[in-house]
Design an enzyme around this catalytic site. Structure first.
Site, PDB file in Angstrom:
ATOM      1  N   VAL A   8       0.868  -1.168   0.000  1.00  0.00           N
ATOM      2  CA  VAL A   8       0.000   0.000   0.000  1.00  0.00           C
ATOM      3  C   VAL A   8       0.907   1.221   0.000  1.00  0.00           C
ATOM      4  O   VAL A   8       2.069   1.148   0.390  1.00  0.00           O
ATOM      5  CB  VAL A   8      -0.963   0.029   1.213  1.00  0.00           C
ATOM      6  CG1 VAL A   8      -2.024  -1.060   1.096  1.00  0.00           C
ATOM      7  CG2 VAL A   8      -0.218  -0.084   2.522  1.00  0.00           C
ATOM      8  N   SER A   9       0.368   2.343  -0.455  1.00  0.00           N
ATOM      9  CA  SER A   9       1.195   3.539  -0.637  1.00  0.00           C
ATOM     10  C   SER A   9       1.477   4.299   0.650  1.00  0.00           C
ATOM     11  O   SER A   9       2.503   4.955   0.772  1.00  0.00           O
ATOM     12  CB  SER A   9       0.537   4.478  -1.640  1.00  0.00           C
ATOM     13  OG  SER A   9       0.437   3.828  -2.893  1.00  0.00           O
ATOM     14  N   THR A  10       0.566   4.248   1.608  1.00  0.00           N
ATOM     15  CA  THR A  10       0.766   5.004   2.846  1.00  0.00           C
ATOM     16  C   THR A  10       0.507   4.117   4.056  1.00  0.00           C
ATOM     17  O   THR A  10      -0.200   3.103   3.960  1.00  0.00           O
ATOM     18  CB  THR A  10      -0.190   6.217   2.932  1.00  0.00           C
ATOM     19  OG1 THR A  10      -1.531   5.735   3.059  1.00  0.00           O
ATOM     20  CG2 THR A  10      -0.062   7.116   1.706  1.00  0.00           C
TER      21      THR A  10
END
Length: 185
Positions: A8-10
């Site tokens: 996931v990006s964050t």
């Protein structure tokens, strides 16, 4: 062996849906990262690749979990193929451990490259049209016509360029960019 990789990006995003899908796909070992796909340093992906042996398959929920660019994906797929490691995407239905999967992956890579080139061409054409119309990109100048008029009046006094720049609220470099003849003052 099926080796799962989730990203996931964050840190605020949840890996659970991806991890559940990887487990359901039969992954015996799973690695993950909470980092942007643009980042080169993704420890979970590096560990998954280092752990994989010839005949193993790296499984992802979706290809975009491996990276943002098709070039990056193609390079990774080539590295895995060289090491005799397959790559499978659950939602994209791609499995490079077979001939048909490699073909589909390479066709998608070629199409993505073509799309990038078309976007670049369209962007270049649109910028050229805008330039011909006298429009340029970037931030608007802080040196408004009103400020230029004030500077013209202040230049008639004994004020130094640094004092004038401070008085109108711009940097000295901005002042000199608009009044280069005053650089020697």
């Amino acid at each position: 062996m099926l080796i799962g990789y989730a990203r996931v990006s964050t840190a605020a995003q949840d890996l659970t849906p991806q991890l559940d899908a990887l487990k359901e796909a039969g992954c015996e070992k799973t690695y993950s990262d909470k980092a942007s796909g643009a980042r080169v340093n993704r420890p979970g992906l590096a560990e998954a690749i280092a752990y994989a042996r010839p005949g193993d398959v790296i499984v992802v929920w979706k290809l975009d979990r491996l990276g943002r660019t098709m070039k990056g994906l193609v390079d990774l797929a080539a590295e895995l193929e060289e090491r005799k490691i397959g790559l499978r995407s659950i939602t994209d239905g791609i499995d490079t451990s077979g001939t048909a999967g490699r073909l589909v992956f390479n066709i998608l890579a070629a199409m993505a490259q073509m799309e990038r080139e078309l976007v670049r061409e369209r962007t270049g054409a649109a910028l050229a049209v805008a330039r011909r119309k006298g429009r340029f990109g970037g931030r608007k100048s802080v040196m408004t016509q009103e400020r230029k008029n004030v500077v013209a009046e202040l230049l008639k006094t004994d004020m130094a360029p640094s004092e004038i720049a401070a008085a109108i609220g711009v940097s000295l470099s901005t002042f000199y960019r608009h009044f280069p003849a005053r650089r020697g003052d």
